[in-house]
Design a protein around this motif. Structure first.
Motif, PDB file in Angstrom:
ATOM      1  N   ILE A 135      26.562 -82.604  37.996  1.00 14.31           N
ATOM      2  CA  ILE A 135      26.484 -83.849  37.227  1.00 14.31           C
ATOM      3  C   ILE A 135      25.233 -84.214  37.024  1.00 14.31           C
ATOM      4  O   ILE A 135      24.383 -84.441  38.337  1.00 14.31           O
ATOM      5  CB  ILE A 135      27.362 -84.925  37.888  1.00 14.31           C
ATOM      6  CG1 ILE A 135      28.924 -84.481  37.879  1.00 14.31           C
ATOM      7  CG2 ILE A 135      27.384 -86.332  36.888  1.00 14.31           C
ATOM      8  CD1 ILE A 135      29.885 -85.510  38.517  1.00 14.31           C
ATOM      9  N   ALA A 136      24.638 -84.575  36.076  1.00 15.38           N
ATOM     10  CA  ALA A 136      23.301 -85.232  35.742  1.00 15.38           C
ATOM     11  C   ALA A 136      23.370 -86.102  34.782  1.00 15.38           C
ATOM     12  O   ALA A 136      24.370 -86.206  34.016  1.00 15.38           O
ATOM     13  CB  ALA A 136      22.023 -83.987  35.487  1.00 15.38           C
ATOM     14  N   THR A 137      22.442 -86.912  34.565  1.00 15.63           N
ATOM     15  CA  THR A 137      22.358 -87.898  33.403  1.00 15.63           C
ATOM     16  C   THR A 137      21.018 -87.658  32.853  1.00 15.63           C
ATOM     17  O   THR A 137      19.938 -87.311  33.328  1.00 15.63           O
ATOM     18  CB  THR A 137      22.552 -89.487  33.936  1.00 15.63           C
ATOM     19  OG1 THR A 137      21.411 -89.567  34.800  1.00 15.63           O
ATOM     20  CG2 THR A 137      23.804 -89.496  34.871  1.00 15.63           C
ATOM     21  N   LEU A 138      20.873 -88.104  31.534  1.00 14.65           N
ATOM     22  CA  LEU A 138      19.860 -87.996  30.651  1.00 14.65           C
ATOM     23  C   LEU A 138      19.558 -89.442  29.981  1.00 14.65           C
ATOM     24  O   LEU A 138      20.348 -89.627  29.183  1.00 14.65           O
ATOM     25  CB  LEU A 138      20.278 -86.935  29.248  1.00 14.65           C
ATOM     26  CG  LEU A 138      19.023 -86.952  28.259  1.00 14.65           C
ATOM     27  CD1 LEU A 138      17.826 -86.324  29.040  1.00 14.65           C
ATOM     28  CD2 LEU A 138      19.589 -85.884  27.356  1.00 14.65           C
ATOM     29  N   PRO A 139      18.683 -90.130  30.565  1.00 18.82           N
ATOM     30  CA  PRO A 139      18.358 -91.280  30.044  1.00 18.82           C
ATOM     31  C   PRO A 139      17.854 -91.310  28.627  1.00 18.82           C
ATOM     32  O   PRO A 139      17.268 -90.397  28.129  1.00 18.82           O
ATOM     33  CB  PRO A 139      17.083 -91.747  30.796  1.00 18.82           C
ATOM     34  CG  PRO A 139      17.037 -91.268  32.186  1.00 18.82           C
ATOM     35  CD  PRO A 139      17.749 -89.459  31.530  1.00 18.82           C
TER      36      PRO A 139
ATOM     37  N   VAL B  48      32.805 -77.287  36.461  1.00 21.50           N
ATOM     38  CA  VAL B  48      33.883 -78.121  36.231  1.00 21.50           C
ATOM     39  C   VAL B  48      34.393 -78.625  37.583  1.00 21.50           C
ATOM     40  O   VAL B  48      34.617 -79.646  37.820  1.00 21.50           O
ATOM     41  CB  VAL B  48      35.158 -77.519  35.609  1.00 21.50           C
ATOM     42  CG1 VAL B  48      36.380 -78.345  35.279  1.00 21.50           C
ATOM     43  CG2 VAL B  48      34.409 -77.331  33.993  1.00 21.50           C
ATOM     44  N   ARG B  49      34.837 -77.507  38.422  1.00 25.23           N
ATOM     45  CA  ARG B  49      35.302 -77.856  39.933  1.00 25.23           C
ATOM     46  C   ARG B  49      34.096 -78.625  40.739  1.00 25.23           C
ATOM     47  O   ARG B  49      34.690 -79.615  41.006  1.00 25.23           O
ATOM     48  CB  ARG B  49      35.594 -76.602  40.628  1.00 25.23           C
ATOM     49  CG  ARG B  49      36.457 -75.843  40.049  1.00 25.23           C
ATOM     50  CD  ARG B  49      37.148 -74.648  40.843  1.00 25.23           C
ATOM     51  NE  ARG B  49      35.823 -73.865  41.366  1.00 25.23           N
ATOM     52  CZ  ARG B  49      35.574 -72.628  40.666  1.00 25.23           C
ATOM     53  NH1 ARG B  49      36.299 -72.143  39.512  1.00 25.23           N
ATOM     54  NH2 ARG B  49      34.558 -72.024  41.186  1.00 25.23           N
ATOM     55  N   HIS B  50      32.829 -78.270  40.606  1.00 26.27           N
ATOM     56  CA  HIS B  50      31.946 -79.174  41.171  1.00 26.27           C
ATOM     57  C   HIS B  50      31.650 -80.364  40.988  1.00 26.27           C
ATOM     58  O   HIS B  50      31.344 -81.298  41.661  1.00 26.27           O
ATOM     59  CB  HIS B  50      30.489 -78.362  41.469  1.00 26.27           C
ATOM     60  CG  HIS B  50      30.673 -76.908  42.230  1.00 26.27           C
ATOM     61  ND1 HIS B  50      31.478 -76.680  43.360  1.00 26.27           N
ATOM     62  CD2 HIS B  50      30.009 -75.785  42.079  1.00 26.27           C
ATOM     63  CE1 HIS B  50      31.465 -75.463  43.457  1.00 26.27           C
ATOM     64  NE2 HIS B  50      30.597 -74.975  42.905  1.00 26.27           N
ATOM     65  N   ALA B  51      32.080 -80.587  39.598  1.00 25.59           N
ATOM     66  CA  ALA B  51      31.879 -82.169  39.300  1.00 25.59           C
ATOM     67  C   ALA B  51      33.046 -82.971  39.569  1.00 25.59           C
ATOM     68  O   ALA B  51      33.075 -84.227  39.225  1.00 25.59           O
ATOM     69  CB  ALA B  51      31.502 -82.054  37.488  1.00 25.59           C
ATOM     70  N   GLY B  52      34.314 -82.165  39.960  1.00 26.68           N
ATOM     71  CA  GLY B  52      35.377 -82.958  40.284  1.00 26.68           C
ATOM     72  C   GLY B  52      36.173 -83.243  39.008  1.00 26.68           C
ATOM     73  O   GLY B  52      36.933 -84.046  39.113  1.00 26.68           O
ATOM     74  N   LEU B  53      36.090 -82.525  37.844  1.00 33.41           N
ATOM     75  CA  LEU B  53      36.791 -82.765  36.990  1.00 33.41           C
ATOM     76  C   LEU B  53      38.163 -82.166  36.939  1.00 33.41           C
ATOM     77  O   LEU B  53      39.273 -82.986  36.322  1.00 33.41           O
ATOM     78  CB  LEU B  53      35.955 -82.475  35.683  1.00 33.41           C
ATOM     79  CG  LEU B  53      34.527 -82.867  35.391  1.00 33.41           C
ATOM     80  CD1 LEU B  53      34.026 -82.427  34.066  1.00 33.41           C
ATOM     81  CD2 LEU B  53      34.389 -84.305  35.637  1.00 33.41           C
ATOM     82  N   ALA B  54      38.285 -81.044  37.185  1.00 34.88           N
ATOM     83  CA  ALA B  54      39.539 -80.060  37.208  1.00 34.88           C
ATOM     84  C   ALA B  54      39.629 -79.089  38.038  1.00 34.88           C
ATOM     85  O   ALA B  54      38.547 -78.686  38.612  1.00 34.88           O
ATOM     86  CB  ALA B  54      39.695 -79.585  35.694  1.00 34.88           C
ATOM     87  N   ASP B  55      40.689 -78.510  38.384  1.00 32.06           N
ATOM     88  CA  ASP B  55      40.954 -77.257  39.422  1.00 32.06           C
ATOM     89  C   ASP B  55      41.529 -76.205  38.537  1.00 32.06           C
ATOM     90  O   ASP B  55      42.544 -76.394  37.783  1.00 32.06           O
ATOM     91  CB  ASP B  55      41.621 -77.704  40.595  1.00 32.06           C
ATOM     92  CG  ASP B  55      40.718 -78.504  41.484  1.00 32.06           C
ATOM     93  OD1 ASP B  55      39.466 -78.288  41.658  1.00 32.06           O
ATOM     94  OD2 ASP B  55      41.243 -79.413  42.194  1.00 32.06           O
ATOM     95  N   GLU B  56      41.297 -74.982  39.096  1.00 39.31           N
ATOM     96  CA  GLU B  56      42.072 -73.972  38.464  1.00 39.31           C
ATOM     97  C   GLU B  56      43.687 -73.623  38.720  1.00 39.31           C
ATOM     98  O   GLU B  56      43.677 -73.428  40.082  1.00 39.31           O
ATOM     99  CB  GLU B  56      41.254 -72.683  38.500  1.00 39.31           C
ATOM    100  CG  GLU B  56      41.828 -71.541  37.612  1.00 39.31           C
ATOM    101  CD  GLU B  56      40.836 -70.280  37.567  1.00 39.31           C
ATOM    102  OE1 GLU B  56      40.528 -69.785  36.472  1.00 39.31           O
ATOM    103  OE2 GLU B  56      40.397 -69.983  38.677  1.00 39.31           O
ATOM    104  N   VAL B  57      44.423 -73.635  38.009  1.00 40.61           N
ATOM    105  CA  VAL B  57      46.046 -73.224  38.221  1.00 40.61           C
ATOM    106  C   VAL B  57      46.289 -71.862  38.103  1.00 40.61           C
ATOM    107  O   VAL B  57      46.915 -71.261  39.057  1.00 40.61           O
ATOM    108  CB  VAL B  57      46.887 -74.281  37.312  1.00 40.61           C
ATOM    109  CG1 VAL B  57      48.422 -73.879  37.489  1.00 40.61           C
ATOM    110  CG2 VAL B  57      46.566 -75.917  37.822  1.00 40.61           C
ATOM    111  N   ALA B  58      45.479 -71.048  37.107  1.00 38.51           N
ATOM    112  CA  ALA B  58      45.839 -69.753  36.784  1.00 38.51           C
ATOM    113  C   ALA B  58      44.805 -69.196  36.275  1.00 38.51           C
ATOM    114  O   ALA B  58      44.089 -69.968  35.675  1.00 38.51           O
ATOM    115  CB  ALA B  58      47.367 -69.762  36.190  1.00 38.51           C
TER     116      ALA B  58
END
Length: 492
Positions: A9-13, A466-476
């Motif tokens: 995750i990063a931000t762009l001012p 996606v995983r490292h940002a804590g947004l979602a995990d893989e189900v399949a």
């Protein structure tokens, strides 16, 4: 200058008066974006009425706003961050067919041939190219464009009515909540003879894929070994080691015409009133949602979205019938249908806002208020993320951390090479042999080089973001066994 907040995750001012752009991606992914993608994101964030912008790991240069972005506004609607293929979407059909039943390439060829008799591929193609498709006349086309996947529409097309409960949105209404308002607008369009003939011809594309990056793929499902994630997949109806079918398509020529008509109308409004285009870019035209221009756009978007919804459901029914030609009695159920080119009103930062997702996918976790009363209230809904046939596709489930991205994730891997560069740089024989080496066949004599696996970003790195940002995990994970595509230009 990007300000890194964590591993992905990063931000762009963009200035003291505006919240920064949220950027999702590991270091290699962020380096893949390029200056033009960032500039389009900045232009979008500084546009009137915009409250948040998110760049997902698949982001690349798009129409006004980047593909792979989320743009949030409490008051304005933007056609660019929806795109010209309104409600381009993914759907997944799960069968009870064991993977070994399609191990033989000759069997797969028979299924491909059966599908081709029902579901055409290629820009402009429709029913006349598929002898076993459904007939869609003007009356049915009008009804499905205004009602979406209503019980009556599904019955007429022979689609299970239960599938409507497995849709992100089974139907879309006008902003006033009315179907009649949509009907009045479509009736007005149809009274113009030149438009009526064209509209009716586009109705007949229902049940087709189109060209470019649209596809159908037979998959083998591999559920996660994590007990919690595996249980979620099983609750959704996924079957480990069995065949599923993944589809990517949208609203075809019907939605394209509606979108282009809106771009022309809004540009004309800007020019006649002297309004300035954001960052001087006509592709970032907009309207206040409550204005007459905004209301017309939302009506047209709703009709395009209704067409896309029924298009997917019909394709899945036709695919199931095709499998039954080869395997009589095979059963299939829709797992989910989810869009990635749409604007929806959702609760963001404590109030309803228009969330524009251009090449971005909704990601609601368990307990989200808009999942209450659905099949997915206790788990979160399936997130269908295509990559490419060689590297597979993914099914994920959102986590509460998705709030940082306006409850959105990427819609796939995202392009690494433009179509022009892919055609120039990739060797046709290598592309075709690569798929054969991975036991993947297709309906193409020569697989489109601009759609080759190497034209896309590293999917594992995208999923890691996606995983490292804590947004979602893989189900399949889905492993392709055959692909239906066309080499025509992309619809979106």
């Amino acid at each position: 200058m990007l300000q890194v907040q964590g591993p992905a995750i990063a931000t762009l001012p963009v200035g003291d008066d505006h919240s920064p752009i949220t950027v999702i991606g590991t270091d290699p992914i962020r380096e893949s974006f390029g200056s033009q993608t960032f500039q389009q994101a900045i232009n979008s964030r500084l546009a009137p009425g915009v409250s948040r912008v998110v760049l997902n790991p698949d982001a690349h240069v798009g129409y006004g706003a980047p593909v792979g972005c989320v743009m949030v506004s409490p008051s304005h609607v933007y056609p660019g961050p929806v795109g010209v293929d309104i409600k381009c979407s993914m759907s997944l059909l799960q069968t009870n067919l064991p993977a070994e039943e399609i191990a033989d390439p000759k069997v797969r060829r028979r299924i491909i041939q059966a599908i081709a008799k029902r579901v055409p591929t290629g820009a402009g193609r429709g029913q006349r190219h598929a002898p076993k498709s459904r007939s869609v006349d003007a009356a049915l086309g009008f009804q499905l464009a205004t009602e979406g996947a209503s019980k009556s529409v599904l019955k007429k097309l022979g689609i299970p009515k239960s599938w409507a409960t497995r849709c992100e949105d089974a139907s879309h209404t006008a902003p006033d909540g009315s179907v009649d308002t949509l009907a009045a607008r479509l009736d007005w369009m149809g009274r113009q003879r030149d438009k009526r003939d064209r509209i009716e011809s586009k109705y007949r594309q229902l049940g087709s894929y189109g060209g470019g990056n649209h596809f159908g793929e037979a998959e083998v499902v591999s559920l996660s070994q994590d007990p919690e994630l595996r249980a979620i997949g099983e609750q959704w109806g996924l079957r480990d080691g069995q065949v599923a079918f993944l589809s990517h398509c949208g609203s075809r020529g019907f939605g394209h015409d509606l979108a282009m008509g809106q771009f022309r109308a809004m540009k004309a409004h800007f020019q006649s009133t002297g309004l300035a285009f954001p960052a001087g870019d006509p592709q970032l035209v907009y309207a206040e949602a409550a204005s007459p221009e905004g209301q017309k756009y939302l009506c047209d978007m709703a009709m395009g979205a209704n067409f896309a919804t029924v298009n997917h459901l019909l394709i899945n029914q036709l695919v199931l019938e095709s499998f039954r030609d080869v395997f009589p009695g095979v059963q299939g159920e829709l797992i989910y249908f989810i869009s990635h080119n749409i604007a929806r009103q959702e609760p963001i930062d404590g109030k309803l806002q228009w969330v524009h997702r251009k090449g971005a996918t909704r990601a609601f976790p368990a307990g989200h208020e808009q999942l209450v009363g659905t099949d997915f209230e206790s788990t979160g809904h399936p997130i269908l993320l295509p990559s490419n046939p060689r590297d597979g596709s993914s099914i994920m489930v959102a986590r509460p951390g998705a709030s940082v991205s306006a409850f959105s994730v990427n819609h796939g891997a995202g392009r690494r090479l433009s179509r022009t560069k892919a055609k120039k740089q990739l060797n046709q024989s290598n592309v075709d042999q690569d798929l054969l080496d991975h036991d993947i066949i297709s309906n193409c004599r020569a697989y489109p080089r601009d759609e080759a696996p190497d034209a896309y970003k590293d999917f594992n790195e995208v999923l890691a973001s996606v995983r490292h940002a804590g947004l979602a995990d893989e189900v399949a994970r889905l492993k392709a066994k055959f692909v239906l595509k066309d080499g025509a230009p992309a619809d979106d």
